[in-house]
Write a protein that holds these residues in place. Structure first.
Motif, short mmCIF file in Angstrom:
data_model
loop_
_atom_site.label_atom_id
_atom_site.label_comp_id
_atom_site.label_asym_id
_atom_site.label_seq_id
_atom_site.Cartn_x
_atom_site.Cartn_y
_atom_site.Cartn_z
N ASP A 1 -10.04 3.02 -6.99
CA ASP A 1 -9.71 1.69 -7.51
C ASP A 1 -8.63 1.79 -8.58
O ASP A 1 -8.20 2.89 -8.97
CB ASP A 1 -10.96 0.98 -8.03
N HIS A 2 -8.16 0.63 -9.06
CA HIS A 2 -7.01 0.60 -9.96
C HIS A 2 -7.32 1.17 -11.34
O HIS A 2 -6.39 1.43 -12.12
CB HIS A 2 -6.50 -0.85 -10.09
N ILE B 1 0.84 -1.20 0.00
CA ILE B 1 0.00 0.00 0.00
C ILE B 1 0.87 1.25 0.00
O ILE B 1 0.61 2.22 -0.72
CB ILE B 1 -0.94 -0.01 1.22
N VAL B 2 1.94 1.22 0.79
CA VAL B 2 2.84 2.38 0.85
C VAL B 2 3.52 2.59 -0.49
O VAL B 2 3.61 3.73 -1.00
CB VAL B 2 3.87 2.19 1.98
N ASN B 3 4.00 1.52 -1.09
CA ASN B 3 4.66 1.64 -2.39
C ASN B 3 3.69 2.14 -3.45
O ASN B 3 4.06 2.97 -4.30
CB ASN B 3 5.25 0.29 -2.80
N LEU B 4 2.46 1.62 -3.41
CA LEU B 4 1.46 2.07 -4.38
C LEU B 4 1.14 3.54 -4.19
O LEU B 4 1.04 4.31 -5.16
CB LEU B 4 0.19 1.22 -4.24
N HIS B 5 0.99 3.96 -2.96
CA HIS B 5 0.67 5.36 -2.67
C HIS B 5 1.80 6.27 -3.14
O HIS B 5 1.56 7.33 -3.75
CB HIS B 5 0.42 5.52 -1.17
N ASP B 6 3.03 5.88 -2.85
CA ASP B 6 4.16 6.70 -3.29
C ASP B 6 4.25 6.77 -4.80
O ASP B 6 4.59 7.81 -5.38
CB ASP B 6 5.46 6.14 -2.71
N SER B 7 3.94 5.65 -5.45
CA SER B 7 4.01 5.62 -6.91
C SER B 7 2.94 6.50 -7.54
O SER B 7 3.19 7.18 -8.54
CB SER B 7 3.88 4.18 -7.40
N LEU B 8 1.74 6.49 -6.95
CA LEU B 8 0.64 7.26 -7.54
C LEU B 8 0.81 8.76 -7.34
O LEU B 8 0.55 9.56 -8.24
CB LEU B 8 -0.70 6.81 -6.92
N PHE B 9 1.24 9.17 -6.17
CA PHE B 9 1.23 10.59 -5.83
C PHE B 9 2.62 11.22 -5.91
O PHE B 9 2.83 12.32 -5.40
CB PHE B 9 0.67 10.77 -4.42
N GLU C 1 -7.87 -1.59 -4.84
CA GLU C 1 -8.43 -0.32 -4.37
C GLU C 1 -7.78 0.09 -3.06
O GLU C 1 -7.35 -0.76 -2.27
CB GLU C 1 -9.95 -0.41 -4.20
N ILE C 2 -7.71 1.39 -2.88
CA ILE C 2 -7.15 1.95 -1.65
C ILE C 2 -8.01 3.13 -1.21
O ILE C 2 -8.86 3.63 -1.98
CB ILE C 2 -5.69 2.41 -1.85
N LEU C 3 -7.78 3.58 0.01
CA LEU C 3 -8.46 4.76 0.55
C LEU C 3 -7.47 5.91 0.59
O LEU C 3 -6.34 5.77 1.07
CB LEU C 3 -9.00 4.48 1.95
#
Length: 455
Positions: free
Chosen positions: A138-139, A30-38, A103-105
């Protein structure tokens, strides 16, 4: 044997951990995904790669409760929440790269959100939601935002049929700066979701409608209209409380207003009842006016009905004054005091009295017959009317006295006749007013009830 058991246990743990690693995700994912998105994301840029395209926002309304509809201030207070969905083209990812995280919040302050607010608010504009509110992402870049809100919106009420009225109020959510060239709004459903609705004790939720604003709704060209969605709520008042507390007391007072003319004048309570009914109508008029808005767009039929009853009650007080005036001036059972004094002080009365006394003494001395009663004043007045003028000088003074008394008596009898006619007129006026007020009260009541219930 013990070694074999430990080996199998270790194999099961390794297999379970491998399955969990393949099918689930950890916090690191989740952390890696969040960093990648933002990493290079800007929440002040519209979430479309081609900025000439509009962002499509889908809105649905969910109502929880109708708190109050203030007729006087024309404000509707509701508790509701919105479901707002749109696609952010910059926030997409391949779920397989992050161990099937689909999906994430995210918090509202991290992503772009449409600048929506309640347009027809009654007490100042306020943006929807707060920055710490969470959104679902979501993705595929689909974002779902569900802000809750307590709205106080302007509602133009129609009080003509109060308390049997129905009101149509709306909640308008619109963009503050974006036009429909950059933001297009659609609705997920044509009605409000009432699954979680809690009924109101005063109002019934009859019908709802949700629609989006489109260029056809105005006279502007495409790109010059602020997009939004409008939820229309139809409310119908529950009239039982108002029937018991307002309609029935007013009906009873209208009946008492009629009974004023049936009350006998001799009781002395006719004016008291009339004034009491008038004051009661005034109190109910004040109560109704406190609820009604100060507007001339619509006039309450009930207020007009109360005004009619109040007017008739005022006229009944005035007519009661006239009836009492004619009645009490017609009470002529006794002779007027000044005329009786003139008779008693006249020489004719004294002569007649002394003559009667002497005759009584003679009869008493001789023992013949009963004593003759001294003539009463009323009897003497009647005798004066039959006295003829005499040319005898000895009776000239008596004749003058008789003529004066006879003139006064004739004038008094004329006045008594007029007053008797006035008393009869008062009784006829009382009956006529009773019939008139009864017809007007029944007629106005029937018309008002038909207008309130069936119109």
């Amino acid at each position: 044997m013990w070694r074999a058991y430990r080996v199998w246990n270790l194999i099961i743990i390794i297999i379970g951990y491998h399955v969990r690693w393949c099918s689930g995700s950890s916090s690191d994912d989740i952390v890696n995904l969040h960093d990648s998105l933002f990493k290079n994301y800007r929440n002040n840029v519209r979430p479309v790669r081609n900025q000439h395209h509009a962002v499509h926002v889908n809105i649905s309304f969910n109502i929880i409760m109708i708190h109050d509809l203030d007729l006087k201030n024309q404000v509707l207070t509701t508790n509701a929440w919105l479901r707002i969905a749109w696609k952010d083209e910059f926030l997409t990812w391949n779920a397989s790269d992050f161990h099937n995280v689909t999906e994430i919040l995210v918090s509202r302050g991290e992503v772009w959100t449409p600048d929506l607010l309640v347009e027809n608010t009654a007490f100042g504009y306020r943006e929807l939601g707060i920055d710490k509110m969470l959104l679902n992402l979501d993705h595929e870049g689909q974002i779902i935002w569900e802000p809750g809100l307590i709205t106080q919106t302007i509602c133009e009420v129609n009080i003509a049929k109060y308390p049997f009225d129905s009101q149509h109020c709306s909640i308008r959510v619109m963009s503050w700066m974006h036009t429909n060239r950059s933001l297009q709004v659609s609705v997920a459903s044509n009605s409000i979701d009432t699954t979680n609705y809690y009924p109101n004790g005063e109002w019934d939720l009859v019908n709802t409608c949700v629609r989006a604003f489109s260029p056809e709704d105005g006279s502007y060209n495409v790109g010059e209209i602020l997009p939004g969605a409008e939820a229309i709520i139809e409310l119908r008042r529950r009239p039982v409380y108002y029937i018991i507390s307002t309609i029935l007391p007013i009906s009873m007072l209208s009946l008492l207003n009629v009974l004023v003319f049936m009350l006998p004048t001799n009781t002395g309570e006719k004016m008291t009842l009339a004034v009491t009914v008038l004051l009661s109508f005034t109190v109910f008029m004040s109560v109704v006016n406190e609820v009604m808005p100060k507007t001339s767009n619509s006039v309450s039929i009930l207020a007009v009905y109360l005004t009619i009853l109040l007017t008739m009650s005022g006229l009944s007080v005035a007519s009661t004054v006239l009836v009492l005036h004619f009645h009490h001036h017609a009470d002529m059972n006794a002779s007027p005091s000044h005329l009786m004094n003139d008779v008693r002080n006249s020489r004719v009365y004294k002569t007649q009295r002394s003559h009667s006394i002497n005759n009584n003494r003679c009869r008493k001395g001789s023992g013949i017959g009963k004593s003759e009663a001294i003539p009463s004043t009323e009897k003497l007045l009647e005798d004066y009317m039959e006295v003829e003028d005499s040319e005898d000088q000895a009776r000239s003074e008596i004749n003058v006295c008789c003529r004066k008394l006879r003139t006064k008596l004739e004038n008094w009898q004329k006045r008594r006749k007029r007053r008797v006619l006035g008393r009869e007129f008062a009784e006829k006026l009382d009956r006529a007013l009773f019939c008139t007020v009864t017809v007007l009260t029944l007629g106005s009541t029937v018309i008002v009830m038909i207008l309130l219930i069936y119109w």
